[in-house]
Write a protein that holds these residues in place. Structure first.
Motif, mmCIF file in Angstrom:
data_model
loop_
_atom_site.group_PDB
_atom_site.id
_atom_site.type_symbol
_atom_site.label_atom_id
_atom_site.label_comp_id
_atom_site.label_asym_id
_atom_site.label_seq_id
_atom_site.Cartn_x
_atom_site.Cartn_y
_atom_site.Cartn_z
ATOM 1 N N GLN A 151 42.506 -17.154 21.955
ATOM 2 C CA GLN A 151 41.339 -17.831 22.328
ATOM 3 C C GLN A 151 39.996 -17.441 21.747
ATOM 4 O O GLN A 151 39.392 -18.251 21.001
ATOM 5 N N GLN B 202 39.976 -18.851 17.660
ATOM 6 C CA GLN B 202 39.798 -20.042 17.796
ATOM 7 C C GLN B 202 38.513 -20.513 17.815
ATOM 8 O O GLN B 202 37.932 -21.917 17.520
ATOM 9 N N GLN B 203 37.530 -19.781 18.501
ATOM 10 C CA GLN B 203 36.165 -20.001 18.703
ATOM 11 C C GLN B 203 35.214 -19.831 17.327
ATOM 12 O O GLN B 203 33.997 -19.855 17.375
ATOM 13 N N THR C 123 43.854 -15.557 12.985
ATOM 14 C CA THR C 123 44.595 -16.614 13.768
ATOM 15 C C THR C 123 46.038 -16.588 13.639
ATOM 16 O O THR C 123 46.885 -16.602 14.290
ATOM 17 N N SER D 220 47.207 -13.704 23.903
ATOM 18 C CA SER D 220 46.504 -14.882 24.463
ATOM 19 C C SER D 220 44.968 -14.794 24.244
ATOM 20 O O SER D 220 44.226 -16.049 23.984
#
Lengths: 405, 360
Positions: free
Chosen positions: B330, B333-334, B341, B326
């Motif tokens: 996170q 995705q930034q 991904t 997780s």
């Protein structure tokens, strides 16, 4: 003797103690020079330079092994000290520049390496560095990277890898359109446009269907027009004209051919004009007008000769020779075939040379036959006399000839 | 008379005077007069319970019964006995290495000593075959801070290798690594860099640029640069270490996914698991560095947390794997480039749909 003994006894110890070599210094003397180079790079934290150098040395060994039975063994990369030193220097500078965030400088070092490896046996190294410069993630829009990109686009075009050439040209032009490039890179844009135009023309030639070919050629024309390259635009028009000709759309074809001629004349492109006349010859052939075919081919040959285009001249001459031969003009066919033979010898075109030789032979034979046949058909006293003499000679020849084994 | 100790093996007391003169028994670990005997094999002796426990945890649990023929047969230099000794050398080497991968330096000592003893027995003293044992002992002692002893062991190993020029690159690599560790521990960073540089070179020659052995060499070197406050170099080397481990773990994950229907195929050796433990320690250290680093490289954080997630999955810790996964998602995705991904999402899906792998 006594003096030397005294001097021996009274000899003083050296002022400073002798310094023992460090372990590193001993290793530097005893280890392999390549190992020393690699260890030095790693000690300075330049692990990426080390990795790249190591991979290149391995690749060189693999290539040498593969080539061992085919070509004379060239020295291994690791045996060529000057090349190793240059590699080390530039790789280190490239890595240090990259680490400092100066990606343009990093690419510049790679470009310099590509340009350094200029000999034919180092082509693989050249391509490696051009690629690593052009495909650099962070420095891709820098001037050195674009220069590398231009080389690669032209290289792939030369080696007939047309798709790759087109990809690189399109990518660079796209970057320019998106405003990603600096002023220094913009001077390279005409090179990319030329590659793209040429690539599209070749792809159009190889295309399976007319629509694809037409689209590609229209793009070629647009690109050539954009960079104001008359010669290239002329060639694109010529190709499109040929396409319409193959579809029997003669009017459109003629229009494009005329436009091509204008462009070639404007650009003073002798090669283009010669090609134009060859195309016009084909056009006339499709209309069944042999005289026009000959006229255009003669013009093309003249231009090729004056502009020293030997290969094209040989080609045109052979075509012209064949046309004359088919028309029964054996004297002219022989003359042109001799010309073709001469040019092929000069240019070292062996296949064409042999063909020309054959054409000289058969044209000459046809001329002889013509002469004899035309003599035999006449009923004049002189012709009769010649015929009698010929028959007599033939009979004597048969009497005097040795019996066959 | 037996002492009950099911976790540490069983022992029984011995009376030293009961043994004939010249046949006194000595402690397996410290060579002092023995008062205890292993109740199972009866050929291994200890001075007191603590040494017995240390030896049990260190190596004896694995080789207890194997020692019986080796220590009781006379003569003990027959071909069969030599083969058994070589088996012991192999086991003790693997065990010592595994302990060291996990950072358990004290626990590695009994196995390393046993390895050294039997290697000398089989191949003779100062043989090139004894070098791995010297190196294991040196590494364990460096970890425990016994630097003088470690230096002595490494010098011995170096001397043997100098006398044997045709030795493998692997031994040279390990020797350099241990010298590097020794110099780093004494604060001699210049010599440490030299030795680690040679470690990386020989590791690359022997194992290739994408090997986890080379990754470890790079990690150790990066540590030295960190001590020298050369953070850009440290960052670059850590990046390379993370890349190598990520590629390695991706391959292991593919094998894992293929063998989910056949759980029996998923069992691994203790050695492989220990090697992964070393990888986990390295990646953990890198993650800590990245989280404190000013540049906050999210791509690298995503890569390292993803690798840790895969490691935890392969070790059967789904809960921790999900946590790391997780965090990786996170981070990924930034960032603009989302190459990782898909892989992270695939892993999370796998964790949610599949049961934990079987434990050994």
């Amino acid at each position: 003797m006594k003096r030397s003994q005294n001097s021996f006894r009274t000899r003083r110890a050296p002022e400073e103690p002798t310094r023992l070599p460090t372990k590193q210094e001993v290793t530097a003397l005893t280890a392999d020079p390549v190992q020393n180079m690699c260890v030095e790079m790693l000690q300075r934290g330049l692990h990426r330079s080390f990795s790249e150098l190591f991979s290149l040395l391995q690749a060189a060994r693999t290539r040498r092994k593969a080539a061992a039975f085919t070509t004379a063994a060239a020295p291994l990369l690791e045996e060529q000290r000057d090349k190793l030193e240059t590699l080390k220097l530039r790789l280190i500078r490239a890595e240090e520049a990259g680490r400092a965030g100066s990606w343009s400088d990093s690419c510049q070092q790679r470009l310099l390496l590509a340009q350094y490896f200029s000999s034919p046996e180092d082509l693989w190294l050249r391509l490696h560095f051009y690629h690593s410069c052009a495909d650099s993630e962070q420095g891709a829009a820098s001037a050195p990277a674009m220069e590398a990109q231009a080389f690669l686009a032209e290289f792939y075009l030369q080696t007939d890898d047309v798709e790759k050439a087109k990809q690189r040209a399109e990518l660079s032009l796209k970057r320019e359109d998106e405003g990603m490039l600096g002023l220094n890179s913009q001077t390279l844009m005409p090179r990319f446009s030329r590659v793209l135009t040429e690539a599209n023309m070749r792809l159009a030639e190889a295309a399976d269907d007319h629509d694809t070919a037409l689209k590609l050629l229209q793009e070629s024309c647009r690109t050539a027009r954009k960079i104001k390259d008359e010669s290239l635009e002329g060639r694109a028009n010529l190709h499109m004209g040929r396409l319409y000709l193959s579809k029997d759309e003669h009017d459109s074809a003629k229009q494009l051919f005329d436009s091509a001629k204008e462009h070639f004349l404007s650009a003073q492109d002798a090669g283009g004009l010669a090609e134009f006349y060859r195309t016009m010859a084909k056009f006339s052939e499709s209309k069944g007008n042999t005289d026009e075919v000959i006229e255009f081919l003669e013009k093309s040959a003249e231009i090729c000769e004056s502009s020293h285009q030997h290969s094209e001249l040989a080609d045109v001459s052979m075509t012209l020779c064949e046309v004359y031969y088919r028309k029964g003009r054996y004297d002219r066919a022989r003359e042109v075939a001799l010309k073709c033979f001469e040019v092929s010898c000069k240019a070292g075109l062996t296949a064409m040379l042999l063909k020309a030789q054959t054409m000289v032979g058969i044209s000459s034979a046809q001329l002889l036959i013509e002469k004899h046949v035309s003599g035999g058909m006449s009923s004049s006293p002189a012709a009769l006399d010649r015929l009698l003499k010929r028959e007599k000679t033939k009979a004597c020849g048969e009497l005097n000839s040795e019996p066959a084994e | 008379m037996g002492d009950k100790s099911s976790v540490w093996g069983q022992t029984c007391r011995i009376i030293p005077l009961a043994f004939p003169k010249g046949q006194e028994k000595v402690c397996e670990l410290c060579q002092s007069p023995a008062r205890l005997q292993c109740a199972t094999c009866r050929v291994t002796f200890y001075c007191h319970a603590e040494h017995q426990r240390t030896d049990w945890v260190g190596i004896h649990e694995r080789i207890c019964k194997l020692l019986v023929p080796v220590r009781t047969c006379m003569p003990n230099n027959t071909k069969e006995i030599q083969l058994k000794k070589m088996e012991l050398i192999k086991i003790s080497t693997l065990v010592a290495q595994s302990k060291l991968f996990q950072g358990k330096h004290q626990e590695a000592l009994p196995a390393a000593h046993l390895c050294s003893r039997y290697t000398e027995d089989v191949h003779g003293p100062q043989s090139v075959q004894q070098v791995p044992a010297f190196l294991l002992l040196a590494e364990a002692n460096i970890g425990l801070g016994n630097l003088a002893l470690a230096a002595e062991l490494l010098s011995q190993a170096e001397w043997v290798l100098l006398k044997t020029p045709e030795h493998s690159n692997s031994l040279t690599q390990q020797l350099n690594r241990n010298f590097g560790r020794l110099h780093a521990a004494t604060g001699n960073l210049e010599d440490a860099r030299f030795n680690f540089a040679n470690d990386i070179f020989f590791a690359t020659v022997e194992f290739g640029m994408n090997s986890t052995v080379t990754a470890c060499s790079l990690f150790l070197m990066a540590d030295v640069f960190a001590k020298m406050k050369k953070m850009s170099i440290t960052r670059s080397m850590y990046q390379e270490v993370a890349r190598i481990w990520c590629d390695h773990l991706t391959k292991l994950l593919e094998i894992y996914k293929k063998n989910i229907p056949n759980p029996a195929m998923l069992s691994e050796s203790f050695h492989d698991k220990s090697k992964r433990a070393e990888g986990e320690r390295m990646l953990g250290a890198i993650l800590e560095f990245l989280q404190k680093d000013v540049s906050k490289d999210l791509t690298q954080i995503a890569l390292v947390t993803y690798s840790l997630a895969v490691l935890r999955l392969l070790d059967g810790d789904s809960h921790k794997a999900l946590e790391f996964g997780s965090a990786a998602l996170q981070a990924s995705q930034q960032i603009l480039k989302r190459d990782l991904t898909d892989a992270i999402q695939g892993l999370l899906q796998l964790l949610q749909t599949n049961p934990e792998p079987p434990s050994d």
